[in-house]
Scaffold this motif. Structure first.
Motif, PDB file in Angstrom:
ATOM      1  N   THR A 210       0.832  -1.205   0.000  1.00  0.00           N
ATOM      2  CA  THR A 210       0.000   0.000   0.000  1.00  0.00           C
ATOM      3  C   THR A 210       0.866   1.253   0.000  1.00  0.00           C
ATOM      4  O   THR A 210       1.759   1.398   0.848  1.00  0.00           O
ATOM      5  CB  THR A 210      -0.923   0.023   1.225  1.00  0.00           C
ATOM      6  N   LYS A 211       0.611   2.169  -0.940  1.00  0.00           N
ATOM      7  CA  LYS A 211       1.326   3.444  -0.993  1.00  0.00           C
ATOM      8  C   LYS A 211       0.562   4.483  -0.186  1.00  0.00           C
ATOM      9  O   LYS A 211      -0.658   4.588  -0.310  1.00  0.00           O
ATOM     10  CB  LYS A 211       1.477   3.925  -2.443  1.00  0.00           C
ATOM     11  N   VAL A 212       1.265   5.241   0.625  1.00  0.00           N
ATOM     12  CA  VAL A 212       0.627   6.240   1.487  1.00  0.00           C
ATOM     13  C   VAL A 212       0.790   7.634   0.879  1.00  0.00           C
ATOM     14  O   VAL A 212       1.887   8.019   0.478  1.00  0.00           O
ATOM     15  CB  VAL A 212       1.224   6.220   2.909  1.00  0.00           C
ATOM     16  N   VAL A 213      -0.315   8.380   0.815  1.00  0.00           N
ATOM     17  CA  VAL A 213      -0.309   9.733   0.265  1.00  0.00           C
ATOM     18  C   VAL A 213      -0.873  10.685   1.313  1.00  0.00           C
ATOM     19  O   VAL A 213      -1.949  10.444   1.857  1.00  0.00           O
ATOM     20  CB  VAL A 213      -1.164   9.826  -1.017  1.00  0.00           C
ATOM     21  N   GLY A 214      -0.154  11.761   1.611  1.00  0.00           N
ATOM     22  CA  GLY A 214      -0.646  12.791   2.521  1.00  0.00           C
ATOM     23  C   GLY A 214      -1.111  13.998   1.722  1.00  0.00           C
ATOM     24  O   GLY A 214      -0.411  14.452   0.815  1.00  0.00           O
ATOM     25  N   VAL A 215      -2.296  14.514   2.028  1.00  0.00           N
ATOM     26  CA  VAL A 215      -2.831  15.699   1.345  1.00  0.00           C
ATOM     27  C   VAL A 215      -2.874  16.851   2.345  1.00  0.00           C
ATOM     28  O   VAL A 215      -3.504  16.726   3.406  1.00  0.00           O
ATOM     29  CB  VAL A 215      -4.240  15.433   0.784  1.00  0.00           C
ATOM     30  N   PRO A 216      -2.216  17.986   2.050  1.00  0.00           N
ATOM     31  CA  PRO A 216      -2.144  19.105   2.998  1.00  0.00           C
ATOM     32  C   PRO A 216      -3.431  19.919   3.046  1.00  0.00           C
ATOM     33  O   PRO A 216      -3.590  20.921   2.351  1.00  0.00           O
ATOM     34  CB  PRO A 216      -0.976  19.942   2.454  1.00  0.00           C
ATOM     35  N   VAL A 217      -4.376  19.470   3.861  1.00  0.00           N
ATOM     36  CA  VAL A 217      -5.642  20.187   4.043  1.00  0.00           C
ATOM     37  C   VAL A 217      -5.640  20.766   5.452  1.00  0.00           C
ATOM     38  O   VAL A 217      -5.859  20.055   6.431  1.00  0.00           O
ATOM     39  CB  VAL A 217      -6.847  19.247   3.840  1.00  0.00           C
ATOM     40  N   THR A 218      -5.336  22.045   5.574  1.00  0.00           N
ATOM     41  CA  THR A 218      -5.265  22.693   6.886  1.00  0.00           C
ATOM     42  C   THR A 218      -5.502  24.178   6.741  1.00  0.00           C
ATOM     43  O   THR A 218      -4.865  24.843   5.911  1.00  0.00           O
ATOM     44  CB  THR A 218      -3.903  22.451   7.567  1.00  0.00           C
ATOM     45  N   LEU A 219      -6.422  24.700   7.526  1.00  0.00           N
ATOM     46  CA  LEU A 219      -6.738  26.124   7.432  1.00  0.00           C
ATOM     47  C   LEU A 219      -5.616  26.997   7.972  1.00  0.00           C
ATOM     48  O   LEU A 219      -5.554  28.192   7.672  1.00  0.00           O
ATOM     49  CB  LEU A 219      -8.057  26.408   8.154  1.00  0.00           C
ATOM     50  N   ASN A 220      -4.698  26.430   8.766  1.00  0.00           N
ATOM     51  CA  ASN A 220      -3.613  27.236   9.337  1.00  0.00           C
ATOM     52  C   ASN A 220      -2.588  27.678   8.293  1.00  0.00           C
ATOM     53  O   ASN A 220      -1.828  28.609   8.524  1.00  0.00           O
ATOM     54  CB  ASN A 220      -2.885  26.456  10.440  1.00  0.00           C
ATOM     55  N   GLY A 221      -2.519  26.977   7.158  1.00  0.00           N
ATOM     56  CA  GLY A 221      -1.548  27.341   6.123  1.00  0.00           C
ATOM     57  C   GLY A 221      -0.114  27.022   6.484  1.00  0.00           C
ATOM     58  O   GLY A 221       0.824  27.510   5.848  1.00  0.00           O
ATOM     59  N   ASP A 222       0.098  26.173   7.499  1.00  0.00           N
ATOM     60  CA  ASP A 222       1.461  25.944   7.992  1.00  0.00           C
ATOM     61  C   ASP A 222       2.171  24.789   7.309  1.00  0.00           C
ATOM     62  O   ASP A 222       3.252  24.384   7.742  1.00  0.00           O
ATOM     63  CB  ASP A 222       1.463  25.730   9.509  1.00  0.00           C
ATOM     64  N   LEU A 223       1.596  24.257   6.224  1.00  0.00           N
ATOM     65  CA  LEU A 223       2.292  23.243   5.434  1.00  0.00           C
ATOM     66  C   LEU A 223       2.821  23.813   4.125  1.00  0.00           C
ATOM     67  O   LEU A 223       3.299  23.067   3.267  1.00  0.00           O
ATOM     68  CB  LEU A 223       1.354  22.063   5.141  1.00  0.00           C
ATOM     69  N   LYS A 224       2.735  25.112   3.948  1.00  0.00           N
ATOM     70  CA  LYS A 224       3.250  25.761   2.742  1.00  0.00           C
ATOM     71  C   LYS A 224       4.779  25.634   2.720  1.00  0.00           C
ATOM     72  O   LYS A 224       5.451  25.899   3.708  1.00  0.00           O
ATOM     73  CB  LYS A 224       2.856  27.244   2.745  1.00  0.00           C
ATOM     74  N   ASN A 225       5.315  25.191   1.591  1.00  0.00           N
ATOM     75  CA  ASN A 225       6.761  25.050   1.450  1.00  0.00           C
ATOM     76  C   ASN A 225       7.120  25.058  -0.029  1.00  0.00           C
ATOM     77  O   ASN A 225       6.271  25.381  -0.872  1.00  0.00           O
ATOM     78  CB  ASN A 225       7.242  23.760   2.135  1.00  0.00           C
ATOM     79  N   GLN A 226       8.344  24.691  -0.349  1.00  0.00           N
ATOM     80  CA  GLN A 226       8.765  24.764  -1.754  1.00  0.00           C
ATOM     81  C   GLN A 226       8.040  23.760  -2.636  1.00  0.00           C
ATOM     82  O   GLN A 226       8.028  23.891  -3.855  1.00  0.00           O
ATOM     83  CB  GLN A 226      10.287  24.578  -1.891  1.00  0.00           C
ATOM     84  N   PHE A 227       7.416  22.758  -2.025  1.00  0.00           N
ATOM     85  CA  PHE A 227       6.688  21.752  -2.796  1.00  0.00           C
ATOM     86  C   PHE A 227       5.178  21.993  -2.785  1.00  0.00           C
ATOM     87  O   PHE A 227       4.468  21.525  -3.661  1.00  0.00           O
ATOM     88  CB  PHE A 227       6.962  20.348  -2.247  1.00  0.00           C
ATOM     89  N   VAL A 228       4.692  22.678  -1.761  1.00  0.00           N
ATOM     90  CA  VAL A 228       3.248  22.924  -1.607  1.00  0.00           C
ATOM     91  C   VAL A 228       3.004  24.427  -1.698  1.00  0.00           C
ATOM     92  O   VAL A 228       3.345  25.178  -0.791  1.00  0.00           O
ATOM     93  CB  VAL A 228       2.736  22.383  -0.253  1.00  0.00           C
ATOM     94  N   GLU A 229       2.377  24.839  -2.797  1.00  0.00           N
ATOM     95  CA  GLU A 229       2.146  26.265  -3.023  1.00  0.00           C
ATOM     96  C   GLU A 229       1.128  26.838  -2.048  1.00  0.00           C
ATOM     97  O   GLU A 229       1.277  27.953  -1.548  1.00  0.00           O
ATOM     98  CB  GLU A 229       1.665  26.482  -4.458  1.00  0.00           C
ATOM     99  N   ALA A 230       0.068  26.103  -1.786  1.00  0.00           N
ATOM    100  CA  ALA A 230      -0.969  26.550  -0.863  1.00  0.00           C
ATOM    101  C   ALA A 230      -1.645  25.342  -0.247  1.00  0.00           C
ATOM    102  O   ALA A 230      -1.799  24.306  -0.889  1.00  0.00           O
ATOM    103  CB  ALA A 230      -2.001  27.424  -1.584  1.00  0.00           C
ATOM    104  N   ASN A 231      -2.061  25.480   1.020  1.00  0.00           N
ATOM    105  CA  ASN A 231      -2.781  24.405   1.686  1.00  0.00           C
ATOM    106  C   ASN A 231      -4.262  24.494   1.350  1.00  0.00           C
ATOM    107  O   ASN A 231      -4.835  25.587   1.300  1.00  0.00           O
ATOM    108  CB  ASN A 231      -2.625  24.506   3.206  1.00  0.00           C
ATOM    109  N   VAL A 232      -4.880  23.350   1.115  1.00  0.00           N
ATOM    110  CA  VAL A 232      -6.317  23.328   0.859  1.00  0.00           C
ATOM    111  C   VAL A 232      -7.042  23.879   2.096  1.00  0.00           C
ATOM    112  O   VAL A 232      -6.794  23.438   3.211  1.00  0.00           O
ATOM    113  CB  VAL A 232      -6.797  21.892   0.568  1.00  0.00           C
ATOM    114  N   GLY A 233      -7.915  24.852   1.913  1.00  0.00           N
ATOM    115  CA  GLY A 233      -8.697  25.412   3.014  1.00  0.00           C
ATOM    116  C   GLY A 233      -8.238  26.775   3.479  1.00  0.00           C
ATOM    117  O   GLY A 233      -9.030  27.552   4.014  1.00  0.00           O
ATOM    118  N   PHE A 234      -6.964  27.094   3.283  1.00  0.00           N
ATOM    119  CA  PHE A 234      -6.411  28.355   3.795  1.00  0.00           C
ATOM    120  C   PHE A 234      -7.054  29.573   3.129  1.00  0.00           C
ATOM    121  O   PHE A 234      -7.445  30.535   3.802  1.00  0.00           O
ATOM    122  CB  PHE A 234      -4.893  28.366   3.581  1.00  0.00           C
TER     123      PHE A 234
END
Length: 413
Positions: A210-234
């Motif tokens: 099983t392959k594990v996938v994490g989706v950055p869904v957080t209203l805090n916006g604290d998963l933004k980085n060079q790979f994630v342009e924007a968090n879902v919900g922010f």
């Protein structure tokens, strides 16, 4: 299956209109042919050169980054994927609610069905607890019908989620094997995606398919980085809050005699407070990162706000709006140290009513200085990640109380 999960519901006229909106896919994801370019991720993921990530994730570190290319792109080394054998994928909500969660499942379902109608998407009911108990609901068009473009996590639900202990990881692995899942998608914030990373490492180590996938869904916006342009919900949470803040600003300007202290979401990151400030233009914002970097005390913060109130009063402006992130309370050095002592005693089994008598002298003095309502809230048991229950601590009420006390002293003086 729990009674309300996945059951079609009555929609208001506004919700019906909203459900008809269909987000446009980027060109690289349109159609059934996908072009992927793989690049080395080692340097980008661990730029310090100390290989910290490699030490903790030896089996998943250094995997090549996949870049999706436009269908018309011609890249010599690009892999063109045209065949899609049937797969089974599980998905669950973890962490706190955030706008956009249902649309992640909608997009996942549509992508699976476009590439192979025989693909199966199973939703786990009740978050990680549903995963451990293998409580599933097959996601279909009928299930999704009244959840598209609607907020909340109620289609599948969630619990106080974590997938961290050996027992929890083993239960997750057992569920994936029993259900013959090719993929497991975990939708959540920082803690949930950290758990997803550890779960992926464990699966790779034990040769679980099983392959594990994490989706950055957080209203805090604290998963933004060079790979994630924007968090879902922010974006949604900032627009909604900014509208409300703007209404409060208008009210303050109309009454000309009130100061409003507004506490916003944002635990270790003050991104929501900052973005709402840029959109709604309140009179002042206190950012947790600046407080922590400058080592500002609760006295310093009170003085800064009082100085601003006094300066505005000199220009006959006796009103205003001040924004605070909920994580501010942990950014104040002495309050954070006090919380650490309290949490340490709670973990030792000391009852809340006995805590104050067992604090160190300086912590006891600070605790007694704080208003009664804040003392009660600081004594709440910490979250699973050892942080305070920030949503239950009325930081805005504390700051307003201290500012009022200080302003009364200045008026007398």
């Amino acid at each position: 299956m729990d009674a309300d999960y996945g059951i079609p519901r009555e929609l208001s006229d506004l919700q019906k209109l909203r459900s008809h909106y269909h987000p446009e896919l980027p060109p690289c994801l349109q159609g059934t042919t996908v072009r992927v370019e793989l690049r080395d991720a080692t340097t980008a993921a661990d730029p310090s050169g100390e290989h910290t990530i490699k030490r903790f994730f030896p089996h998943t570190y250094g995997q090549p980054l996949a870049h999706f290319l436009r269908a018309t792109a011609k890249v010599p080394d690009a892999q063109i994927i045209t065949e899609h054998p049937a797969i089974r994928v599980g998905v669950l909500f973890c962490g706190r609610q955030s706008p956009g969660g249902h649309n992640v499942i909608w997009g996942l379902h549509d992508a699976l069905k476009v590439h192979n109608p025989k693909n199966i998407l199973l939703g786990f009911l009740g978050g990680s607890e549903g995963l451990f108990a293998q409580k599933t609901l097959e996601i279909t068009d009928d299930v999704l019908a009244t959840y598209k473009n609607q907020g909340g996590y109620d289609m599948l639900g969630r619990t106080k989620d974590q997938i961290r202990t050996t027992e929890q990881v083993n239960a997750a692995m057992a569920a994936c094997k029993a259900l013959k899942l090719d993929g497991l998608v975990i939708i959540g914030g920082v803690t949930s995606n950290t758990d997803a990373a550890h779960l992926a490492e464990k699966f790779a180590e034990t040769k679980c398919l099983t392959k594990v996938v994490g989706v950055p869904v957080t209203l805090n916006g604290d998963l933004k980085n060079q790979f994630v342009e924007a968090n879902v919900g922010f974006d949604t949470i900032c627009k909604v809050n900014s509208q409300l803040i703007s209404n409060v600003c208008t009210d303050a300007l109309s009454a000309e005699k009130y100061y409003y202290f507004i506490r916003l979401m944002g635990r270790k990151a003050s991104h929501v407070a900052l973005e709402c400030t840029l959109q709604s233009h309140p009179n002042m914002v206190i950012l947790g990162e600046e407080v922590a970097a400058s080592k500002l005390t609760i006295f310093d913060i009170t003085q800064q706000i009082c100085d601003a109130v006094q300066a505005r009063a000199e220009h006959d402006k006796n009103h205003g709006v001040i924004l605070l992130p909920e994580g501010l309370i942990e950014s104040i050095p002495e309050v954070y140290a006090l919380l650490q002592e309290i949490h340490g005693l709670l973990r030792q089994g000391v009852s809340a009513d006995k805590i104050s008598s067992q604090l160190s002298p300086w912590a006891s003095a600070l605790f007694e200085f704080l208003p009664h309502f804040i003392r009660k809230q600081l004594l709440l048991h910490p979250e699973s990640d050892d942080s305070a229950q920030l949503s239950q601590i009325e930081t805005e009420k504390l700051i307003a109380h201290l500012v009022e006390t200080e302003m009364n002293k200045r008026l007398v003086g």
